[in-house]
Write a protein that holds these residues in place. Structure first.
Motif, PDB file in Angstrom:
ATOM      1  N   LYS A 182     -32.072-107.178 -55.751  1.00  0.00           N
ATOM      2  CA  LYS A 182     -33.141-107.226 -56.763  1.00  0.00           C
ATOM      3  C   LYS A 182     -32.776-108.151 -57.916  1.00  0.00           C
ATOM      4  O   LYS A 182     -33.615-108.911 -58.420  1.00  0.00           O
ATOM      5  N   TYR A 190     -37.300-110.768 -55.526  1.00  0.00           N
ATOM      6  CA  TYR A 190     -37.906-109.498 -55.082  1.00  0.00           C
ATOM      7  C   TYR A 190     -37.665-108.451 -56.181  1.00  0.00           C
ATOM      8  O   TYR A 190     -36.797-107.598 -56.051  1.00  0.00           O
ATOM      9  N   PRO A 191     -38.457-108.492 -57.274  1.00  0.00           N
ATOM     10  CA  PRO A 191     -38.203-107.605 -58.430  1.00  0.00           C
ATOM     11  C   PRO A 191     -38.411-106.125 -58.162  1.00  0.00           C
ATOM     12  O   PRO A 191     -37.955-105.293 -58.942  1.00  0.00           O
ATOM     13  N   THR A 192     -39.099-105.784 -57.063  1.00  0.00           N
ATOM     14  CA  THR A 192     -39.359-104.354 -56.775  1.00  0.00           C
ATOM     15  C   THR A 192     -38.489-103.853 -55.621  1.00  0.00           C
ATOM     16  O   THR A 192     -38.780-102.793 -55.054  1.00  0.00           O
ATOM     17  N   TYR A 193     -37.463-104.598 -55.276  1.00  0.00           N
ATOM     18  CA  TYR A 193     -36.604-104.208 -54.153  1.00  0.00           C
ATOM     19  C   TYR A 193     -35.844-102.931 -54.491  1.00  0.00           C
ATOM     20  O   TYR A 193     -35.235-102.827 -55.559  1.00  0.00           O
ATOM     21  N   GLN A 194     -35.884-101.938 -53.613  1.00  0.00           N
ATOM     22  CA  GLN A 194     -35.225-100.666 -53.862  1.00  0.00           C
ATOM     23  C   GLN A 194     -34.730-100.073 -52.549  1.00  0.00           C
ATOM     24  O   GLN A 194     -34.785-100.727 -51.501  1.00  0.00           O
ATOM     25  N   THR A 197     -36.864-100.082 -49.506  1.00  0.00           N
ATOM     26  CA  THR A 197     -37.082-101.428 -48.979  1.00  0.00           C
ATOM     27  C   THR A 197     -35.918-101.850 -48.098  1.00  0.00           C
ATOM     28  O   THR A 197     -36.113-102.414 -47.017  1.00  0.00           O
TER      29      THR A 197
END
Length: 786
Positions: A182, A190-194, A197
């Motif tokens: 992230k 990919y700022p919402t990678y968690q 994901t």
């Protein structure tokens, strides 16, 4: 079990946060002892527990807001109170319990709700019950199906804890990697990678997902590209080599017929060319030969003119013109492709380099072929009469045309890439991310960990199935036992059990509960020496009501299977009892609840320091593990409920002196020490109101041990202690007389003592102790600071 409680609004509690007052590392334990002065908030706290018991918010706190957190992570609030696990049995003893069940305090007839317990022995039923009990066994005695179920449950819990820890460990790694991806925004964007994901990405990994380092390097460079200008296509025209070849052959095939040739020149092309050049250097310029110096014969020029006639000179001229044309063709083909690698997107560089090399080879071959044509022409020019010269070359025009086509295809791909650059880069980002995830999975041996989790989950499922079967068997036996006990139960025996407790623990033979009527219309009544009891004292009410509660708890404790979910809350059971009764109250709790440890969690609150002293002797439960990931701690904890002002009450850990010493003397010293060392603004409402009583009790105890003469009173002891300092003595006397023993000063007692006067008196007493007995003073200070 209950771990903690947060109270936004409930009676005296407002904006109370457990983590701010108790701390995030401490939780309720199996045995919890709570101390608080009268009106500090103990009853309020008990009513939150009573709300959980009833599944209904107490009528006096309809607009309340609170959150109770259980060890399984479940959070019960005022809004979802009915969602509490029905297996939990929360039983609260407080004034509400007394009002609901023992109505002599408010009903004139003195009737009390009955309850049933095991009645007189029925031999056959008792035999069946005992047989079931033998099968059930006991956890404490480590035998029977109950012990088997408990063992299976512990093993299962251990496995589940192991599974949760393994999952947490793996998830922590996944979460850490997800954060890393992230944050690497320049590559992955990919700022919402968690964690969810990365788990999804892992499920899509294939053998070809993992990229080689050089490929990763090249793809990473492509991400830095910006849009480039379109490139003009090449003209796909086949070179004119075939035409050149035919024209050159036409020249080479042409024969020259001289009028009169010189044989020796025809036979020697070098000599002939030398002669032709010599004509230009001598004719009409020199009379003598520039080489040998001899005179030039007069007829030589006419012979040479016949040899080098007009036709041969015209052929030479054609040859020269064609050589220039061929050299121009060479220059043209060299300049035809002026493309540069830097004009293309990086992804096309490898293909461009291949085409560039191909073009270079074909171009060199083409130029070599042209050079062969030129060489043939130049040879003919030198040997103008020789029409047998033929060039040997290969035509690469088709290959060059094919290369032009390939270049144009590459140019078209480049031009199209400009419009799809963002899409292409997103594809690269995906490939790089998936490769990074594949590398991570390989490094942490993800598949091995996942397989281990799968095996553990399968093992848990098997053990869970076995445990459920055992539990079902236990429930069947317990249900059968309940049915048998129901046949043998007798409401009148409930009254007898209460009477046994009254007689055994408190010596009250005259007060009794008596069952009246026939089941199911039985009631309990209180009698004194066989007559209906009237005007019971507050102490007698306390004894009977608590014995009644304990008798009912004994029936609850027979449910062996759900003992771990039995939560008992005893709210300040001491009221107007002498010291003997207080001890027997403790003995009753210890014998019926404490020592057998037949509870899941126990809370006891009190305002009485003597009772608190006894509670310290309660049988301590086994070590307690509030959270699976935290090591086990002592099963007992002490808390202090303290009221700061009119609407601010706190639960916090009890100070060590209150927990360890449990003497009123240490407590009173702490109260006075607090007042002496606090600012006027921070002394606190409770300290102000209680200061007079606290000071009187402390001085009575301290001065009696200092001057143990029963013939003198407190006034004389004060005189001795303060060296007859009348100002200080009068100030203290006024305090402990007017604010402690109200008498005629009742109205004064309704007002708190001035905070500045409190500080002054507290310091006067403590400074005098320090002057006269420094060892005693330091020991007292040390006891409250531990």
């Amino acid at each position: 079990m209950i771990q903690k409680i947060d109270i936004e609004k409930f009676g005296l509690f407002n904006d109370y946060q457990w983590k701010d007052s108790v701390g995030s590392k401490e939780l309720f334990r199996k045995l919890n002892i709570l101390y608080g002065r009268n009106y500090s908030g103990k009853t309020t706290l008990a009513r939150i527990f009573k709300s959980l018991q009833d599944g209904l918010i107490h009528k006096n706190y309809i607009d309340s807001k609170f959150k109770v957190t259980f060890s399984d992570g479940k959070e019960i609030t005022q809004d979802n109170i009915l969602e509490l696990d029905p297996d939990f049995k929360i039983r609260v003893y407080n004034t509400d319990f007394v009002n609901e069940n023992l109505s002599w305090l408010h009903n004139e007839d003195g009737s009390i709700k009955p309850f049933t317990i095991l009645g007189a022995k029925n031999i056959e039923l008792d035999k069946k019950i005992r047989f079931i009990e033998e099968q059930l066994g006991s956890i404490e005695e480590k035998k029977g199906i109950l012990f088997t179920h408990d063992t299976e449950t512990q093993i299962l819990d251990t496995k589940k804890t192991q599974l949760e820890q393994s999952k947490k460990s793996l998830n922590d790694k996944l979460r850490e990697k997800a954060v890393e991806i992230k944050r690497t925004s320049t590559i992955y964007n990919y700022p919402t990678y968690q964690i969810n994901t990365i788990k999804r990405d892992i499920s899509k990994i294939k053998p070809e997902t993992l990229l080689a380092d050089d490929i990763i390097f090249d793809k990473t460079r492509l991400l830095k590209e910006e849009a480039k200008n379109d490139i003009q296509k090449l003209i796909e025209k086949k070179p004119n080599f075939n035409k050149y070849f035919e024209e050159v052959n036409e020249i080479l095939f042409q024969e020259i017929r001289a009028t009169e040739t010189l044989k020796h020149l025809i036979e020697n092309a070098v000599l002939q060319e030398w002669t032709r050049k010599g004509i230009g250097l001598h004719k009409e310029i020199r009379d003598n030969c520039g080489f040998c110096g001899n005179p030039i014969p007069a007829d030589l020029w006419s012979k040479l003119d016949l040899h080098f006639n007009k036709e041969s000179e015209e052929l030479r001229n054609r040859i020269r013109i064609k050589v220039v044309a061929l050299n121009n063709a060479k220059d043209a083909i060299n300049k035809f492709v002026s493309l540069k690698k830097e004009d293309f997107y990086q992804k096309l560089h490898p293909e461009f380099e291949i085409l560039e090399e191909e073009w270079k080879i074909n171009c060199e071959s083409y130029i070599n072929a042209l050079n062969q044509l030129i060489s043939s022409l130049e040879l003919r020019e030198k040997d103008i009469f020789n029409s047998t010269i033929r060039p040997e070359c290969t035509d690469t025009s088709d290959e060059i045309l094919e290369t032009f086509t390939k270049f144009n295809e590459l140019i078209e791909e480049h031009n199209l890439s400009t419009s799809s650059l963002k899409e292409a880069q997103e594809k690269i980002r995906l490939e790089l991310r998936m490769s990074e995830v594949a590398e991570f999975v390989k490094n942490i041996e993800y598949e091995k960990h996942n397989n281990t989790l799968g095996i553990l989950e399968a093992d848990i499922q098997l053990k869970d199935t076995a445990s459920l079967l055992t539990k079902k068997k236990v429930e069947e036996l317990l249900e059968e036992k309940r049915k048998l006990e129901a046949e043998a139960k007798d409401e009148s025996k409930g009254a007898e059990l209460v009477n046994q407790h009254l007689a055994h623990y408190f010596g009250h033979e005259e007060l009794k509960l008596v069952s009246i009527g026939v089941s199911p219309d039985i009631e309990f009544k209180i009698t004194r020496d066989s007559d209906d009891a009237k005007n019971l004292s507050e102490g007698e009410c306390s004894l009977i009501s608590f014995c009644y509660f304990i008798a009912r708890m004994e029936d609850e404790m027979k449910d062996e299977l759900n003992l771990k979910k039995l939560i008992i809350y005893i709210d300040d059971p001491i009221s107007s009892l002498d010291s003997n009764h207080i001890f027997f109250m403790f003995s009753l709790i210890e014998s019926i609840i404490g020592k057998p440890k037949k509870y899941g969690q126990l809370f006891i609150s009190t305002h009485n320091l003597d009772f608190l002293k006894y509670l310290k002797k309660l049988t301590s439960p086994e070590k307690h593990q509030p959270i699976p990931t935290v090591k086990a701690v002592d099963g007992r904890q002490h808390f202090l409920i303290e009221r700061k002002d009119k609407s601010s009450t706190y639960i916090k850990l009890a100070p060590k002196y209150l927990k360890n010493y449990i003497t009123e003397f240490n407590y009173l010293f702490d109260q006075i020490h607090h007042c002496a060392n606090s600012d006027v603004e921070t002394i606190g409402h409770t300290y102000q109101y209680n200061f007079g009583n606290n000071m009187r009790k402390f001085l009575e105890a301290y001065l009696f041990y200092k001057y143990p003469n029963h013939l003198i009173g407190l006034d004389s002891r004060l005189g001795k202690f303060f060296d007859n300092d009348s100002v200080t003595i009068n100030l203290i006397n006024r305090l402990i007389n007017e604010y402690s023993h109200l008498g005629e000063n009742f109205e004064r007692g309704m007002e708190p003592i001035d905070a500045e006067a409190i500080r002054k008196i507290a310091n006067a007493v403590l400074n005098r102790i320090k002057e006269t007995d420094i060892d005693q003073y330091e020991a007292l200070v040390e006891s409250i600071n531990e």
